[in-house]
Design an enzyme around this catalytic site. Structure first.
Site, PDB file in Angstrom:
ATOM      1  N   MET A  39       8.977 -30.411 -36.054  1.00 47.60           N
ATOM      2  CA  MET A  39       7.658 -29.757 -36.043  1.00 47.60           C
ATOM      3  C   MET A  39       7.705 -28.510 -36.914  1.00 47.60           C
ATOM      4  O   MET A  39       8.541 -27.626 -36.692  1.00 47.60           O
ATOM      5  CB  MET A  39       7.247 -29.394 -34.612  1.00 47.60           C
ATOM      6  CG  MET A  39       6.843 -30.586 -33.767  1.00 47.60           C
ATOM      7  SD  MET A  39       6.383 -30.107 -32.097  1.00 47.60           S
ATOM      8  CE  MET A  39       7.976 -29.763 -31.374  1.00 47.60           C
ATOM      9  N   GLN A  93      14.640 -33.064 -42.912  1.00 46.77           N
ATOM     10  CA  GLN A  93      13.489 -33.911 -43.235  1.00 46.77           C
ATOM     11  C   GLN A  93      12.788 -33.435 -44.516  1.00 46.77           C
ATOM     12  O   GLN A  93      12.477 -32.251 -44.641  1.00 46.77           O
ATOM     13  CB  GLN A  93      12.472 -33.910 -42.095  1.00 46.77           C
ATOM     14  CG  GLN A  93      11.394 -34.965 -42.321  1.00 46.77           C
ATOM     15  CD  GLN A  93      10.273 -34.912 -41.308  1.00 46.77           C
ATOM     16  OE1 GLN A  93       9.520 -33.953 -41.263  1.00 46.77           O
ATOM     17  NE2 GLN A  93      10.152 -35.940 -40.494  1.00 46.77           N
ATOM     18  N   CYS A 123       3.299 -37.556 -41.689  1.00 44.98           N
ATOM     19  CA  CYS A 123       2.360 -36.434 -41.534  1.00 44.98           C
ATOM     20  C   CYS A 123       0.934 -36.868 -41.913  1.00 44.98           C
ATOM     21  O   CYS A 123       0.713 -37.405 -42.990  1.00 44.98           O
ATOM     22  CB  CYS A 123       2.801 -35.260 -42.405  1.00 44.98           C
ATOM     23  SG  CYS A 123       1.667 -33.871 -42.236  1.00 44.98           S
ATOM     24  N   ASN A 225       7.986 -42.467 -30.369  1.00 44.99           N
ATOM     25  CA  ASN A 225       7.463 -41.089 -30.323  1.00 44.99           C
ATOM     26  C   ASN A 225       5.958 -41.112 -30.027  1.00 44.99           C
ATOM     27  O   ASN A 225       5.245 -41.991 -30.475  1.00 44.99           O
ATOM     28  CB  ASN A 225       7.738 -40.430 -31.696  1.00 44.99           C
ATOM     29  CG  ASN A 225       7.069 -39.075 -31.876  1.00 44.99           C
ATOM     30  OD1 ASN A 225       6.374 -38.836 -32.865  1.00 44.99           O
ATOM     31  ND2 ASN A 225       7.275 -38.168 -30.953  1.00 44.99           N
ATOM     32  N   GLY A 226       5.551 -40.137 -29.257  1.00 40.95           N
ATOM     33  CA  GLY A 226       4.123 -39.958 -28.993  1.00 40.95           C
ATOM     34  C   GLY A 226       3.813 -39.786 -27.531  1.00 40.95           C
ATOM     35  O   GLY A 226       4.036 -40.692 -26.727  1.00 40.95           O
ATOM     36  N   ASP A 227       3.370 -38.578 -27.176  1.00 39.44           N
ATOM     37  CA  ASP A 227       2.854 -38.272 -25.837  1.00 39.44           C
ATOM     38  C   ASP A 227       3.901 -38.307 -24.726  1.00 39.44           C
ATOM     39  O   ASP A 227       3.545 -38.466 -23.555  1.00 39.44           O
ATOM     40  CB  ASP A 227       1.706 -39.233 -25.455  1.00 39.44           C
ATOM     41  CG  ASP A 227       0.537 -39.183 -26.415  1.00 39.44           C
ATOM     42  OD1 ASP A 227       0.484 -38.234 -27.221  1.00 39.44           O
ATOM     43  OD2 ASP A 227      -0.308 -40.088 -26.369  1.00 39.44           O
ATOM     44  N   GLY A 249       8.077 -34.017 -28.969  1.00 39.61           N
ATOM     45  CA  GLY A 249       7.553 -32.956 -29.826  1.00 39.61           C
ATOM     46  C   GLY A 249       6.870 -31.878 -29.020  1.00 39.61           C
ATOM     47  O   GLY A 249       7.513 -30.979 -28.470  1.00 39.61           O
ATOM     48  N   ARG A 250       5.538 -31.989 -28.898  1.00 36.99           N
ATOM     49  CA  ARG A 250       4.745 -30.903 -28.315  1.00 36.99           C
ATOM     50  C   ARG A 250       5.217 -30.506 -26.927  1.00 36.99           C
ATOM     51  O   ARG A 250       5.183 -29.320 -26.568  1.00 36.99           O
ATOM     52  CB  ARG A 250       3.266 -31.305 -28.310  1.00 36.99           C
ATOM     53  CG  ARG A 250       2.677 -31.354 -29.713  1.00 36.99           C
ATOM     54  CD  ARG A 250       1.362 -32.104 -29.751  1.00 36.99           C
ATOM     55  NE  ARG A 250       1.529 -33.518 -29.421  1.00 36.99           N
ATOM     56  CZ  ARG A 250       0.539 -34.385 -29.320  1.00 36.99           C
ATOM     57  NH1 ARG A 250      -0.705 -33.969 -29.503  1.00 36.99           N
ATOM     58  NH2 ARG A 250       0.770 -35.652 -29.037  1.00 36.99           N
TER      59      ARG A 250
HETATM   60  C1  LIG Z   1       2.822 -28.153 -34.796  1.00 41.68           C
HETATM   61  C2  LIG Z   1       3.338 -29.497 -35.211  1.00 41.68           C
HETATM   62  C3  LIG Z   1       4.081 -29.605 -36.379  1.00 41.68           C
HETATM   63  C4  LIG Z   1       4.583 -30.852 -36.768  1.00 41.68           C
HETATM   64  N1  LIG Z   1       5.382 -30.916 -37.873  1.00 41.68           N
HETATM   65  C5  LIG Z   1       5.995 -32.101 -38.183  1.00 41.68           C
HETATM   66  C6  LIG Z   1       6.963 -32.167 -39.225  1.00 41.68           C
HETATM   67  O1  LIG Z   1       7.295 -31.170 -39.885  1.00 41.68           O
HETATM   68  N2  LIG Z   1       7.542 -33.380 -39.462  1.00 41.68           N
HETATM   69  C7  LIG Z   1       7.214 -34.506 -38.738  1.00 41.68           C
HETATM   70  O2  LIG Z   1       7.767 -35.583 -38.981  1.00 41.68           O
HETATM   71  N3  LIG Z   1       6.312 -34.454 -37.749  1.00 41.68           N
HETATM   72  C8  LIG Z   1       5.715 -33.282 -37.438  1.00 41.68           C
HETATM   73  N4  LIG Z   1       4.875 -33.230 -36.377  1.00 41.68           N
HETATM   74  C9  LIG Z   1       4.662 -34.444 -35.560  1.00 41.68           C
HETATM   75  C10 LIG Z   1       5.647 -34.483 -34.380  1.00 41.68           C
HETATM   76  O3  LIG Z   1       6.985 -34.567 -34.815  1.00 41.68           O
HETATM   77  C11 LIG Z   1       5.368 -35.701 -33.477  1.00 41.68           C
HETATM   78  O4  LIG Z   1       5.494 -36.867 -34.245  1.00 41.68           O
HETATM   79  C12 LIG Z   1       3.980 -35.660 -32.869  1.00 41.68           C
HETATM   80  O5  LIG Z   1       3.661 -34.380 -32.371  1.00 41.68           O
HETATM   81  C13 LIG Z   1       3.864 -36.689 -31.717  1.00 41.68           C
HETATM   82  O6  LIG Z   1       4.857 -36.466 -30.754  1.00 41.68           O
HETATM   83  P1  LIG Z   1       4.550 -35.656 -29.366  1.00 41.68           P
HETATM   84  O7  LIG Z   1       3.404 -36.372 -28.708  1.00 41.68           O
HETATM   85  O8  LIG Z   1       5.830 -35.736 -28.593  1.00 41.68           O
HETATM   86  O9  LIG Z   1       4.153 -34.264 -29.763  1.00 41.68           O
HETATM   87  C14 LIG Z   1       4.317 -32.015 -35.991  1.00 41.68           C
HETATM   88  C15 LIG Z   1       3.546 -31.891 -34.839  1.00 41.68           C
HETATM   89  C16 LIG Z   1       3.064 -30.655 -34.445  1.00 41.68           C
HETATM   90  C17 LIG Z   1       2.257 -30.566 -33.178  1.00 41.68           C
END
Ligand SMILES: Cc1cc2nc3c(=O)[nH]c(=O)nc-3n(C[C@H](O)[C@H](O)[C@H](O)COP(=O)(O)O)c2cc1C
Length: 346
Positions: A39, A93, A123, A225-227, A249-250
């Site tokens: 992130m 990355q 992205c 990945n996701g949620d 992630g979040r």
């Molecule tokens: C603030 C923020 C920045 C992110 N930056 C990247 C990044 O640099 N590279 C990437 O592959 N995904 C990035 N993502 C996506 C996350 O890695 C992840 O795929 C996405 O948030 C879904 O996963 P989650 O539901 O666990 O958050 C970003 C997401 C957020 C919220």
């Protein structure tokens, strides 16, 4: 050519014979990995180290622009730094939209000796995807495969890809794409269960991630990945979709404890209660490490997005959170957090 046509189906994929680098990455992974999802402006070195300490198995840097690396932009070069003592295995990355800069950036990033190079084909943000980087490339899968193949060929390190299900609702070729990426030598794939056009809306659809994993032709690790926002969900989705790892992630923002809890849940152990004192300590460590990493002002601003996570679930915390986000000095934050330590109990 119509954007929504299933134009990728007739492509005859040739199975290229690459120098055998396969399994290098798998050897560094556990049979199931809980991964800190990359992130931007979150998974920099200070926060990655905290997540590792709490049990993240694999770390990935924030994305780094390949063009910016070629132009030697200092802020981008800094994103390549990691602590080899306590951040492995780690992937750097990169993102980009043309072979020359992706290949050159791979060589630069590999010079920092991470364990793998991860290509961001996921992205959805307009300023990235609109230029054909990130998930913008899912409109042109042959190009995605071609660029990935070029990176794999030139990389001295294993290459992984992080991507999405597809471009939009009518174009979700991930099962095919995953195979094609594997065929050009990618050693692991992380799939976010949304399309580019979904951005972050709706719920992540894990069924196609499960299909990728169930494809008998797939032999590289497939990460979902996701949620994922709890240790229970890590266990449930591991079992339901059979993936080799899960990226968080979040839900990890201000909650690095989710990695500890996930590791405990995976072993069937009870989850530790994280005391208010520990949360304050970790929050302060994070702030202090960020202050050293980015300077006081930037650290104060960046920390604002973490306070809700660190003190999640504590009733009547809101007035403290407001004071934390408007605080203008490290000393002020320190004082507020010491008040939190005194006044709150779980
Ligand atoms: C603030 C923020 C920045 C992110 N930056 C990247 C990044 O640099 N590279 C990437 O592959 N995904 C990035 N993502 C996506 C996350 O890695 C992840 O795929 C996405 O948030 C879904 O996963 P989650 O539901 O666990 O958050 C970003 C997401 C957020 C919220």
């Amino acid at each position: 050519m119509m954007q929504n046509e299933i134009w990728w189906l007739p492509i005859k994929r040739k199975v290229v014979s690459l120098p055998k680098k396969t399994e290098l990455l798998r050897n560094k992974l556990k049979s199931f990995s809980v991964i800190l999802s990359p992130m931007e402006a979150v998974t920099n070195q200070p926060f990655r180290k905290i997540c590792k300490k709490y049990g993240a198995d694999v770390l990935i840097t924030e994305f780094v622009s390949s063009d910016a690396l070629l132009q030697e932009v200092e802020a981008s070069k800094k994103k390549l730094l990691f602590d080899p003592e306590c951040e492995r295995p780690i992937g750097i990355q990169i993102f980009g939209n043309n072979e020359q800069s992706l290949v050159a950036a791979t060589e630069i990033a590999a010079g920092y000796e991470p364990d793998f190079i991860d290509i961001n084909w996921g992205c959805p943000v307009k300023k990235i995807a609109g230029k054909g980087c990130g998930s913008g490339i899912m409109n042109d899968v042959p190009k995605m495969i071609r660029l990935t193949e070029a990176v794999v060929k030139h990389s001295p390190l294993p290459v992984s890809v992080k991507t999405r299900l597809g471009y939009d609702e009518s174009n979700k070729p991930i099962v095919y794409v995953a195979e094609a990426l594997q065929d050009v030598g990618v050693e692991a794939i992380s799939i976010h269960g949304r399309t580019r056009s979904q951005m972050y809306k709706g719920l992540a659809d894990w069924s196609l991630i499960g299909e990728v994993k169930a494809n008998p032709r797939m032999h590289i690790p497939v990460f979902g990945n996701g949620d994922i926002d709890s240790a229970e969900k890590v266990v449930e989705y591991k079992e339901r979709y059979g993936v080799d790892g899960i990226l968080i992630g979040r839900a990890a923002m201000g909650n690095p404890f989710i990695f500890l809890h996930s590791q405990q849940a995976l072993k069937g152990e009870p989850q530790s209660v994280i005391s208010v004192g520990e949360r304050v300590d970790v929050c302060l460590q994070h702030l202090e490490a960020l202050r050293q990493w980015r300077g006081e002002r930037a650290a104060l601003l960046e920390m604002r997005k973490f306070y809700s996570g660190y003190f999640y679930g504590m009733s009547n915390f809101k007035p403290y959170r407001i004071r934390l986000v408007i605080a203008t000095s490290y000393d002020e934050i320190y004082e507020i957090l010491e008040n939190v330590r005194q006044n709150f109990h779980l």
